[in-house]
Design an enzyme around this catalytic site. Structure first.
Site, PDB file in Angstrom:
ATOM      1  N   GLY A  85       0.821  -1.213   0.000  1.00 41.12           N
ATOM      2  CA  GLY A  85       0.000   0.000   0.000  1.00 41.12           C
ATOM      3  C   GLY A  85       0.848   1.253   0.000  1.00 41.12           C
ATOM      4  N   ASP A  86       0.177   2.386  -0.136  1.00 33.73           N
ATOM      5  CA  ASP A  86       0.819   3.710  -0.100  1.00 33.73           C
ATOM      6  C   ASP A  86       1.887   3.882  -1.174  1.00 33.73           C
ATOM      7  OD1 ASP A  86      -0.738   4.196   2.175  1.00 33.73           O
ATOM      8  OD2 ASP A  86       0.751   3.210   3.428  1.00 33.73           O
ATOM      9  N   GLU A  87       1.654   3.335  -2.339  1.00 32.90           N
ATOM     10  CA  GLU A  87       2.649   3.409  -3.420  1.00 32.90           C
ATOM     11  C   GLU A  87       2.511   4.674  -4.255  1.00 32.90           C
ATOM     12  OE1 GLU A  87       0.446   0.908  -3.182  1.00 32.90           O
ATOM     13  OE2 GLU A  87       1.482  -0.988  -2.877  1.00 32.90           O
ATOM     14  N   THR A 125      -3.655  10.320  -1.550  1.00 34.69           N
ATOM     15  CA  THR A 125      -3.348  11.755  -1.522  1.00 34.69           C
ATOM     16  C   THR A 125      -3.079  12.266  -2.932  1.00 34.69           C
ATOM     17  OG1 THR A 125      -2.325  11.362   0.620  1.00 34.69           O
ATOM     18  CG2 THR A 125      -1.832  13.462  -0.417  1.00 34.69           C
ATOM     19  N   GLY A 175      -2.086   8.212  10.816  1.00 32.06           N
ATOM     20  CA  GLY A 175      -0.976   9.073  11.238  1.00 32.06           C
ATOM     21  C   GLY A 175       0.237   8.303  11.756  1.00 32.06           C
ATOM     22  N   ARG A 176       0.169   6.945  11.706  1.00 27.68           N
ATOM     23  CA  ARG A 176       1.288   6.134  12.222  1.00 27.68           C
ATOM     24  C   ARG A 176       2.539   6.346  11.367  1.00 27.68           C
ATOM     25  NH1 ARG A 176      -1.418   0.192  12.299  1.00 27.68           N
ATOM     26  NH2 ARG A 176      -2.356   1.007  10.417  1.00 27.68           N
ATOM     27  N   GLN A 223      -5.079  -0.290  -1.083  1.00 26.76           N
ATOM     28  CA  GLN A 223      -4.061  -1.175  -0.487  1.00 26.76           C
ATOM     29  C   GLN A 223      -3.076  -1.658  -1.569  1.00 26.76           C
ATOM     30  OE1 GLN A 223      -7.617  -2.084   0.582  1.00 26.76           O
ATOM     31  NE2 GLN A 223      -7.204  -0.337   1.846  1.00 26.76           N
ATOM     32  N   LYS A 273      -2.070   9.665  -6.561  1.00 26.19           N
ATOM     33  CA  LYS A 273      -1.440  10.617  -7.482  1.00 26.19           C
ATOM     34  C   LYS A 273      -1.612  10.166  -8.943  1.00 26.19           C
ATOM     35  CE  LYS A 273       2.756  12.238  -9.415  1.00 26.19           C
ATOM     36  NZ  LYS A 273       3.926  13.049  -9.360  1.00 26.19           N
TER      37      LYS A 273
HETATM   38  P1  IMO Z   1      -3.766   2.524   0.736  1.00 27.67           P
HETATM   39  O1  IMO Z   1      -4.956   2.348  -0.188  1.00 27.67           O
HETATM   40  C1  IMO Z   1      -1.099   0.726   3.686  1.00 27.67           C
HETATM   41  C2  IMO Z   1      -2.820  -2.350   6.343  1.00 27.67           C
HETATM   42  C3  IMO Z   1      -2.959  -2.044   7.814  1.00 27.67           C
HETATM   43  C4  IMO Z   1      -2.834  -3.448   8.406  1.00 27.67           C
HETATM   44  C5  IMO Z   1      -3.557  -4.312   7.396  1.00 27.67           C
HETATM   45  C6  IMO Z   1      -4.990  -4.616   7.738  1.00 27.67           C
HETATM   46  O2  IMO Z   1      -3.617   3.896   1.256  1.00 27.67           O
HETATM   47  O3  IMO Z   1      -2.539   2.008   0.082  1.00 27.67           O
HETATM   48  P2  IMO Z   1      -7.240  -3.217   7.725  1.00 27.67           P
HETATM   49  O4  IMO Z   1      -7.644  -1.975   8.446  1.00 27.67           O
HETATM   50  O5  IMO Z   1      -7.345  -3.128   6.233  1.00 27.67           O
HETATM   51  O6  IMO Z   1      -7.938  -4.450   8.254  1.00 27.67           O
HETATM   52  O7  IMO Z   1      -5.687  -3.422   8.084  1.00 27.67           O
HETATM   53  O8  IMO Z   1      -3.484  -3.599   6.175  1.00 27.67           O
HETATM   54  N1  IMO Z   1      -3.449  -1.368   5.431  1.00 27.67           N
HETATM   55  C7  IMO Z   1      -2.792  -0.494   4.656  1.00 27.67           C
HETATM   56  N2  IMO Z   1      -1.467  -0.210   4.578  1.00 27.67           N
HETATM   57  N3  IMO Z   1      -1.956   1.360   2.870  1.00 27.67           N
HETATM   58  C8  IMO Z   1      -3.289   1.085   2.903  1.00 27.67           C
HETATM   59  O9  IMO Z   1      -4.150   1.604   2.031  1.00 27.67           O
HETATM   60  C9  IMO Z   1      -3.764   0.146   3.851  1.00 27.67           C
HETATM   61  N4  IMO Z   1      -4.975  -0.339   4.177  1.00 27.67           N
HETATM   62  C10 IMO Z   1      -4.764  -1.282   5.125  1.00 27.67           C
HETATM   63  O10 IMO Z   1      -1.937  -1.190   8.277  1.00 27.67           O
HETATM   64  O11 IMO Z   1      -1.496  -3.884   8.465  1.00 27.67           O
HETATM   65 MG    MG Z   2      -2.274   5.435   1.481  1.00 32.71          MG
END
Ligand code: IMO
Ligand code: MG
Length: 433
Positions: free
Chosen positions: A13-15, A43, A300-301, A222, A19
């Site tokens: 996630g967060d790649e 974002t 916010g982690r 994710q 954008k």
């Molecule tokens: P975006 O779309 C990064 C992680 C959580 C946790 C695991 C399960 O922004 O990329 P959950 O609440 O889904 O049951 O949590 O998945 N997680 C993400 N990590 N980006 C995300 O979304 C995430 N959505 C869930 O930190 O380890």
């Molecule tokens: Mg994200």
């Protein structure tokens, strides 16, 4: 040229999906979310404004038609807040919400937290937004859908059934818990009234617009490594956060999906728990965290960061059927020298042929690295100038780093990002979409 394009995160996630979805939305008619809920944090920075979305598809800043399809789980309060915020910015809302998406209730959030505590070392470190418990109820076939939310006479008896079960379950962990069902019902009835104008059968609609050759961007939430079936189980999320989830999450047949882009960062990051083989715990990780603004959009982690792990990304390329890749946050590695890329893992003295998927095995693996020369620091304005000039203007050492990724993944590159702004983008294949 493809009419449809999908952006899939190939990591944890967060790649930078938000954008690039926004970037591609410049050429698109429609943007579709098909999995996850408000655990996502996407974002977008454009024209001096920063947008952060948890549920709204990233086509909203450009006022594209936005569709939240059936594979998503909906916290109606969060969605209404995002609609309100966009209206305050003067944005036209052009939203369609699937009647078959499932609804997150307060007891799902509570259970998310309690179950996590109970799991101890097996906890994923969830966002505690109720995502897992809502998908569990969907699979158990007693979850409530958006159709129930907007039809209170249908919602009432189903909510009563679910509430009674959840209440007794929550009380096992926390005997003091009590939220009365009437207040939940009234609150959700009001959400349903507000959301009703947006609700349709999105599968039917999406199949029509695909056949009409409208240009569509599909936005995964994710990343592939967090996927329920092919990810880092149990340290992931509860949906298929990859291309395999797209058909089930929209109702569009697999053969009509179109091109699939996989997005990776120039390094690796992770929020939540679970083994992260290339994780760094030194000054370099602090620099990457600061330069990449690696703090969770939702919670916010501080995010865990480490060297780019291409070994697990190769697995994602395989299961997603990636056409081309996007590399983001190359600028965030500025000033770090040397840089490393993990190309494989070693287990008991032998290098592995493919990513071993089971976390119990991965825990005993050691990353194998290749080393690269880094590039100098530059200001945001300097990166923007480079982006304007194009690929040839990139630092030579960065081009070598990019070429190595391309060679290792045996995949062509669609685009590169060297800054958060929409314009800090270098596209290498203008014809793809
Ligand atoms: P975006 O779309 C990064 C992680 C959580 C946790 C695991 C399960 O922004 O990329 P959950 O609440 O889904 O049951 O949590 O998945 N997680 C993400 N990590 N980006 C995300 O979304 C995430 N959505 C869930 O930190 O380890
Ligand atoms: Mg994200």
């Amino acid at each position: 040229m493809s009419n449809n394009i999908t952006i899939i995160g190939l990591s944890w996630g967060d790649e930078g999906k938000g954008k690039f979805v926004d970037y591609l939305a410049q050429k698109a008619d429609i943007v579709v979310r098909f999995n996850g809920g408000n655990n996502a944090g996407h974002t977008i920075k454009a024209n001096g404004i920063k947008y952060k979305f948890k549920l709204m598809p990233s086509g909203a800043p450009l006022e594209r038609e936005c569709i939240i399809a059936n594979g998503c789980v909906i916290d109606p309060k969060v969605l209404l807040e995002e609609i309100e915020n966009l209206k305050k910015l003067g944005k036209k809302i052009n939203l369609k919400l699937s009647s078959t998406a499932h609804v997150i209730f307060p007891f799902h959030r509570i259970l998310d937290g309690l179950e996590e505590e109970f799991k101890g070392k097996y906890s994923a470190g969830t966002t505690k937004r109720g995502i897992g418990p809502t998908y569990s109820d969907k699979a158990a076939r007693w979850g409530l859908r958006v159709f129930d939310l907007v039809n209170p006479e249908l919602m009432k008896p189903k909510l009563e059934m679910l509430y009674n079960i959840k209440k007794s379950l929550i009380k096992i962990y926390d005997p003091t818990w009590d939220i009365d069902i009437e207040s939940i019902f009234e609150e959700y009835k009001s959400y349903g009234e507000q959301l009703k104008p947006y609700v349709i059968d999105t599968a039917n609609y999406l199949n029509q617009v695909v056949d009409d050759k409208k240009k569509i961007v599909f936005e995964a939430a994710q990343g592939s490594l967090l996927g329920i079936d092919h990810g880092f189980y149990p340290f992931g999320t509860s949906s298929n956060s990859n291309a395999l989830g797209l058909s089930a999450g929209t109702g569009i047949p697999p053969k009509k999906i179109g091109k699939i882009l996989g997005i990776i960062k120039a390094y690796t990051s992770r929020v939540g728990e679970g083994r992260f083989p290339t994780e760094l715990f030194n000054k370099t990780s602090e620099i990457i965290r600061e330069q990449g603004h690696e703090y969770g959009t939702v919670t916010g982690r501080p995010r865990r960061v480490g060297w780019l792990d291409l070994f697990n990304i190769k697995y994602g390329i395989m299961i997603n059927g990636i056409d081309k890749i996007v590399i983001s946050l190359l600028d965030a590695l500025e000033g770090i020298n040397p840089l490393k890329i993990c190309t494989s893992y070693e287990l008991e003295g032998k290098s592995l042929d493919s990513w071993p998927i089971h976390h119990e095995i991965i825990e005993n693996c050691k990353p194998i690295y290749k080393t690269f020369e880094g590039w100098e620091k530059r200001t945001t304005a300097e990166w923007l100038t480079i982006a304007e000039k194009g690929y040839d203007a990139l630092p030579t050492t960065m081009k070598i780093y990019i070429q190595a990724i391309k060679d290792e993944l045996k995949t062509e590159i669609f685009a590169l990002s060297i800054g958060a702004d929409r314009s800090a983008t270098i596209v290498l294949d203008e014809q793809l979409f």
